[in-house]
Design an enzyme around this catalytic site. Sequence first.
Site, PDB file in Angstrom:
ATOM      1  N   LYS A 102      17.952 -43.164  21.722  1.00  8.77           N
ATOM      2  CA  LYS A 102      18.123 -41.763  22.108  1.00  8.77           C
ATOM      3  C   LYS A 102      19.394 -41.614  22.939  1.00  8.77           C
ATOM      4  O   LYS A 102      19.699 -42.470  23.780  1.00  8.77           O
ATOM      5  CB  LYS A 102      16.892 -41.315  22.910  1.00  8.77           C
ATOM      6  CG  LYS A 102      16.836 -39.821  23.198  1.00  8.77           C
ATOM      7  CD  LYS A 102      15.510 -39.456  23.857  1.00  8.77           C
ATOM      8  CE  LYS A 102      15.374 -37.977  24.121  1.00  8.77           C
ATOM      9  NZ  LYS A 102      14.069 -37.617  24.702  1.00  8.77           N
TER      10      LYS A 102
ATOM     11  N   SER B 132      11.484 -33.960  22.456  1.00 10.75           N
ATOM     12  CA  SER B 132      12.924 -33.971  22.353  1.00 10.75           C
ATOM     13  C   SER B 132      13.503 -35.200  21.651  1.00 10.75           C
ATOM     14  O   SER B 132      14.655 -35.165  21.220  1.00 10.75           O
ATOM     15  CB  SER B 132      13.536 -33.862  23.749  1.00 10.75           C
ATOM     16  OG  SER B 132      13.181 -34.990  24.536  1.00 10.75           O
TER      17      SER B 132
ATOM     18  N   SER C 204       7.802 -36.181  24.912  1.00 10.22           N
ATOM     19  CA  SER C 204       8.923 -36.258  23.975  1.00 10.22           C
ATOM     20  C   SER C 204       9.039 -37.500  23.119  1.00 10.22           C
ATOM     21  O   SER C 204       9.921 -37.571  22.264  1.00 10.22           O
ATOM     22  CB  SER C 204      10.234 -36.062  24.726  1.00 10.22           C
ATOM     23  OG  SER C 204      10.435 -34.696  24.930  1.00 10.22           O
TER      24      SER C 204
HETATM   25  N1  GLN Z   1       8.894 -30.742  25.520  1.00 11.18           N
HETATM   26  C1  GLN Z   1       8.802 -30.957  26.943  1.00 11.18           C
HETATM   27  C2  GLN Z   1       9.876 -30.204  27.659  1.00 11.18           C
HETATM   28  O1  GLN Z   1      10.592 -29.511  27.016  1.00 11.18           O
HETATM   29  C3  GLN Z   1       8.840 -32.401  27.226  1.00 11.18           C
HETATM   30  C4  GLN Z   1      10.184 -32.959  27.180  1.00 11.18           C
HETATM   31  C5  GLN Z   1      10.228 -34.415  27.385  1.00 11.18           C
HETATM   32  O2  GLN Z   1       9.201 -35.088  27.384  1.00 11.18           O
HETATM   33  N2  GLN Z   1      11.423 -34.890  27.591  1.00 11.18           N
HETATM   34  O3  GLN Z   1      10.018 -30.282  28.841  1.00 11.18           O
END
Ligand code: GLN
Length: 471
Positions: free
Chosen positions: A79, A154, A178
């Site tokens: 990532k 994400s 994410s």
């Molecule tokens: N989807 C969640 C957010 O937008 C979690 C993001 C993540 O785990 N990095 O905050």
Amino acid sequence: MTTSNTISSIHQQFLSNEKTPDFLFNELLQSIQQKDSSIHAFLHVCEQESKLTTKKYPLPVTKEMLDQYPLLGIPVGVKDNINVQGTETTAASRILKNHQSVYDATVIERMKNRGAYVIGKTNMDEFAMGSSTEFSAYFPTRNPIDLAYTPGGSSGGSAAAVKAGFCTVSLGSDTGGSVRQPASFCGVVGIRPTYGFVSRYGMTSFCSTLDQIGTMGTCVNDAFQLLKSVCGYDEKDSTSEKMEWEDLPDVTPIQSFGILASIERLNMDPFVKKMYDKVVHFLSSSYKPTTFDLNMLDCAMATYHVIADSEASSNLSRFDGIRFGLQRMGTSSEESYIRARTEGFGTEVKRRILLGTYILSNEFAGNYYKQALYAKDLVTQEMESIFLQCPFMIMPTALKMPFKFGERKDPLDMYYSDYLTIPSAIAGVPSVSIPIGMNDKGFSAGIQVIGPRFSEKLLWRIAKYIEEGIS
Ligand code: GLN
């Protein structure tokens, strides 16, 4: 689950001389060149570096070499919020465009020491804020199962890259879901380890009290093999726990498992419900299901967003247009900051910085941030009390099946994607999402196996048991 590109099948091919690491890389590169122009899993493919590395592995590959280097010749997608020396690390933000990493994150150093290499940096929602990879400043990633759908987020690029077969395993980050949510959207396995078990040194911080690096693979074994290679104490991360894989508690006999009593009231997609019931049914033949209430479930999402936005506003203040990335000169320093940050950050990131700054302002910090930390403790206590009654529990990873691009325009709708992944993130406990079944569109439903802190060995065993039994 595919078996042709798992770590063990690749190693088998190396041992039998059917393929060399270099040959495998060339095959993958070709496939990336052919298919990634429509999927967009990668922001950057490490072509030259991978070529050099894979040519250097001594040949023939032997059993002894694999014992010493358990990830020998294994391509990993990383990532883009994790630093890999000599590559661009942008966290999919314009503000970090062209930013070159000058060092390897601890997880990268460790996976390389075990013989793996980084095949490319994967796309993501900007600074890991999002659930669909639509918020990347560069381009969205498409779900390899059906390009009309998002891969989740994400870490959507990491999940898509594994699903498309561009790499064997990948690293993502999971602050509120994410790793697990995109893994479930793309039909792969995703692990969020215990908070403090994997070093975040070299990862771009979003919400430091929740951020955790996690792993993905096409099967349970692969995701855990990668975790096993990168976990353990790191003095460079002050939140790192003095725990090594070998020190994890051994699996004790299991009698029961936990399920949510109130699950019926959640507005679950019928296919998710069906697959969840299937797993409950399967496990019930060996263990006794115990129902429990998670009274804090509804509060968990609000708690998460107060904490995450507050810490994001503070963590992202370092992107001032002076020290890293995008620079814009104004007539005063303040104007330079404003211009770089206005141009450099996307809408979702700005929304969170503004909300976080507001929440942390003198007038309100006591009302919101401190209350949220208090609520975080309550969620943690509730989860811990469940694990006093049963060694693990299961719940769906996401309430809904994958959605199409542009379908979740309302930020709150998007935030609901993490409704069931947030509680374990807040409690700092490990959770594995495994793909179950397949609907008529080719999508699986993700089911999470969640355990108490440092129960990774147990989760591996249970996840594998479910994978072999029904997925
Ligand atoms: N989807 C969640 C957010 O937008 C979690 C993001 C993540 O785990 N990095 O905050």
